[in-house]
Design an enzyme around this catalytic site. Structure first.
Site, PDB file in Angstrom:
ATOM      1  CB  CYS A 258       6.294   5.207  -9.452  1.00  0.00           C
ATOM      2  SG  CYS A 258       4.577   4.997  -9.707  1.00  0.00           S
ATOM      3  CG  HIS A 344       6.622   0.309 -11.207  1.00  0.00           C
ATOM      4  ND1 HIS A 344       7.230   0.350  -9.898  1.00  0.00           N
ATOM      5  CD2 HIS A 344       5.362   0.597 -11.181  1.00  0.00           C
ATOM      6  CE1 HIS A 344       6.224   0.883  -9.236  1.00  0.00           C
ATOM      7  NE2 HIS A 344       5.372   1.167  -9.869  1.00  0.00           N
ATOM      8  CD  GLU A 346      10.076  -1.910 -10.433  1.00  0.00           C
ATOM      9  OE1 GLU A 346       8.865  -1.970  -9.863  1.00  0.00           O
ATOM     10  OE2 GLU A 346      10.547  -0.808 -10.646  1.00  0.00           O
TER      11      GLU A 346
END
Length: 372
Positions: A258, A344, A346
């Site tokens: 990001c 993202h 994760e």
């Protein structure tokens, strides 16, 4: 059941548009920030605690917020990071077995001002048309002129450095010190789940403040460096850009997420720009140009990498594209162990569409070790 008295509140946008609603709990202070919206149907606690949202007033597009309360293990940082909350229907009594606090209690503990009973469909339509802008939440509904003055004095997100507001002050460790890999994380506003994803892949992680030098990051001989997500404009982060530049020059395996993605682009001389509204949600489609496969991704960013400059840079390969607007969603530095994504990995909206990127990071580390 506790009775909640409705107290009139007001939301004023930078362009003079006014929305009337009611406070959630007691509004102890006015809140100012850049107003933006997230299209996710769930995950409000993760959104509110994501450091990338620091300095922003969040509009939730889901009509009902607070239904399942909050849980201490589901925050992405040690506190709520949004400046304020705007929603349609607010639920005070959560329906969930393992809820630690109601959302009202969570907001009160974190001193977050919230306004409900807003026509969020009209508000989001206005933002889509006119772009992200500053806004103010207040219960001082009779003093609009003063609120507009306060709002006009608030800085624009363009050019605003915010990583220093959310980064760790001191380095700290995460994971098993006897793990196979050692990873340095440059914390520009790192989410907890990024650290968990690394630790789960047998990594011992040291997290460093945003202004840590390349020499300090590499002093303990890490196998790789991750440049994290975070809030604000990437352009003022000169130290992080220099760190990325030295990582690339010295062939240090580097992964940017990001804001970290934007930092890596800037390190190669590729400019970034402030988007009209940004990408914020958990249903953003991205295509991996190397495999042809598409991913459902979680995104939260108001700045983006200049696509034309990336396409024309001899050292850059665009690896991922956002399918809604054809913007850059991933980059790789040619002939260097360095890559980044604008979303993202994760997070788990896919739920696991993008987690391969962490495996790719460690595979890259392994390949680099073989060439040394």
């Amino acid at each position: 059941m506790k009775y909640h008295k409705k107290v009139p509140a007001i939301l004023i946008l930078e362009d003079g548009t006014v929305f009337n609603g009611n406070t959630v709990g007691e509004l102890t202070h006015d809140s100012v920030g850049e107003i933006c919206f997230n299209t996710g149907m769930t995950g409000y606690q993760e959104i509110f605690s994501d450091p990338s949202y620091f300095g922003q007033i969040m509009v939730t597009t889901n009509a009902h917020i607070g239904n399942y309360g909050t849980n201490k293990d589901e925050s992405e940082s040690n506190s709520a990071k949004i400046s304020g909350l705007v929603c349609k229907n607010f639920t005070y009594q959560p329906s969930r077995v393992n809820s630690d606090l109601s959302l009202e209690e969570f907001l009160t503990v974190n001193k977050i001002s919230a306004i409900c009973d807003i026509d969020t469909r009209a508000l989001v339509s206005h933002i889509r048309k006119n772009g992200a802008m500053n806004a103010i939440i207040s219960s001082d509904v009779e003093n609009i002129k003063k609120l507009q003055i306060d709002l006009s004095n608030h800085p624009n997100m363009k050019g605003l450095e915010l990583a220093s507001k959310v980064s760790t002050v001191e380095p700290y460790f995460v994971g098993n010190e006897n793990a196979k890999y050692k990873i340095s994380v440059l914390d520009l506003g790192c989410k907890f789940n990024i650290l968990r994803r690394l630790a789960n892949r047998d990594a011992y992680i040291q997290v460093f403040p945003f202004d840590t030098s390349f020499e300090e990051l590499t002093a303990w001989n890490p196998d790789g460096i991750l440049i994290s997500n975070g809030p604000g404009d990437p352009d003022p982060l000169s130290n992080a850009i220099e760190v990325a530049r030295k990582c690339i020059t010295n062939n240090i395996p580097t992964f940017g997420i990001c804001l970290g993605h934007q930092i890596i682009a800037l390190a190669k001389g590729i400019p970034t720009f402030k988007m009209h509204t940004g990408h914020r949600g958990i249903n953003h489609p991205v295509q991996n140009l190397k495999t042809g496969k598409s991913e459902i991704t979680s995104q939260n960013h108001g700045f983006s990498v200049d696509k034309s400059a990336a396409e024309n840079h001899e050292d850059i390969e665009i690896t991922h594209i956002h399918l809604n607007d054809d913007s850059v969603a991933g980059l790789k530095i040619k002939n260097k162990p360095c890559f980044s994504v604008q979303y993202h990995p994760e997070a788990g909206p896919g739920p696991n569409d993008a987690t391969y990127l962490f495996d790719q990071f460690f595979d890259m580390i392994g390949q680099e070790k073989l060439t040394v």
